[in-house]
Design an enzyme around this catalytic site. Sequence first.
Site, mmCIF file in Angstrom:
data_model
loop_
_atom_site.group_PDB
_atom_site.id
_atom_site.type_symbol
_atom_site.label_atom_id
_atom_site.label_comp_id
_atom_site.label_asym_id
_atom_site.label_seq_id
_atom_site.Cartn_x
_atom_site.Cartn_y
_atom_site.Cartn_z
ATOM 1 N N GLU A 50 -6.014 5.816 2.191
ATOM 2 C CA GLU A 50 -6.721 5.420 0.970
ATOM 3 C C GLU A 50 -7.853 6.393 0.629
ATOM 4 O O GLU A 50 -8.604 6.817 1.511
ATOM 5 C CB GLU A 50 -7.294 4.018 1.173
ATOM 6 C CG GLU A 50 -8.054 3.460 -0.018
ATOM 7 C CD GLU A 50 -8.772 2.155 0.297
ATOM 8 O OE1 GLU A 50 -9.107 1.430 -0.654
ATOM 9 O OE2 GLU A 50 -9.004 1.870 1.496
ATOM 10 N N LYS A 123 -5.526 -1.688 -7.183
ATOM 11 C CA LYS A 123 -5.896 -2.617 -6.116
ATOM 12 C C LYS A 123 -6.349 -3.956 -6.688
ATOM 13 O O LYS A 123 -7.235 -4.013 -7.542
ATOM 14 C CB LYS A 123 -6.999 -1.986 -5.266
ATOM 15 C CG LYS A 123 -7.404 -2.760 -4.025
ATOM 16 C CD LYS A 123 -8.375 -1.919 -3.209
ATOM 17 C CE LYS A 123 -8.811 -2.589 -1.926
ATOM 18 N NZ LYS A 123 -9.671 -1.692 -1.116
ATOM 19 N N CYS A 160 -5.381 -1.323 1.120
ATOM 20 C CA CYS A 160 -6.414 -1.765 2.060
ATOM 21 C C CYS A 160 -6.618 -3.283 2.042
ATOM 22 O O CYS A 160 -5.816 -4.000 2.604
ATOM 23 C CB CYS A 160 -7.708 -1.005 1.806
ATOM 24 S SG CYS A 160 -8.812 -0.993 3.248
#
Length: 301
Positions: A50, A123, A160
């Site tokens: 990431e 995200k 993540c």
Amino acid sequence: MAGGGGAGRKVSVAAVQFACTDVESENVATAERLIREAHKKGANIVLIQELFEGHYFCQAQSLNLFQCAKPYKGNPTIIRLQKLAKELEVVIPVSFFEEANNAHYNSVAIIDADGTDLGLYRKSHIPDGPGYQEKFYFNPGDTGFKAFKTKYATIGVGICWDQWFPECARAMVLQGAEILFYPTAIGSEPQDEGLDSREHWKRVMQGHAGANLVPLVASNRIGRETIETEHGNSTIKFYGNSFIAGPTGEIVKLANDKDEQVLVAEFDLDEIKSTRHGWGIFRDRRPDLYKVLLTLDGEKS
């Protein structure tokens, strides 16, 4: 390499991990070098960690760091890795800090093996805690969870903090994802030196693999990074432990917590598909009973 016919549809996946500097060109060059190494080892799909273009800047709340964001279209790192993907005939999910007019996202562009940009995932789950102050920088993603049809497999990519949410993994597999990928930046907790989440982190994603009967790839950075904050310096030691899990949640390849590494594993997606169908976990689902998942407090409306 990816196969077909009677031999089954075999696909090799890779996770790379490395320590980032605060110089973008150095990090992009390192990513390219490790992608090439993964390709030499037979990888068809290669996952980079990431926000690999620089230090993990979310330790601090700094207006100056918004300058790191770039638009999706015309992004020089994405363009460079599109050329690399085409040259090597590999699929590359590319993590980057996206600027979209006055919005900002923690995003991934999915690059197919011919260099085509298949689209964007932003995200969805944005953390906010000591050392991981992402809500200061990122809007919550608005793309929804996706499955991308690449040359070698249909893949799902979360980012993540998404990896802690089983709903994310299930949504991607319901849409046809055959392999799950999670680029990550996680390590020590600045407020508690005794807290080490690495085993918990791995077990949660192993559960996603096993619960959905799909392989899973996680790539995390290594190294110690110190960022100046309004309250003094903040330091995170990123613990690596990038891994590849098989469809029952078993770890088939695991990196350590300090070395630059390239992990590669091969899976027969046709064989896994047959097992997944035979196990009945998607046949026996009861979506009519899951409405409680659409609430925050568990109370039915």
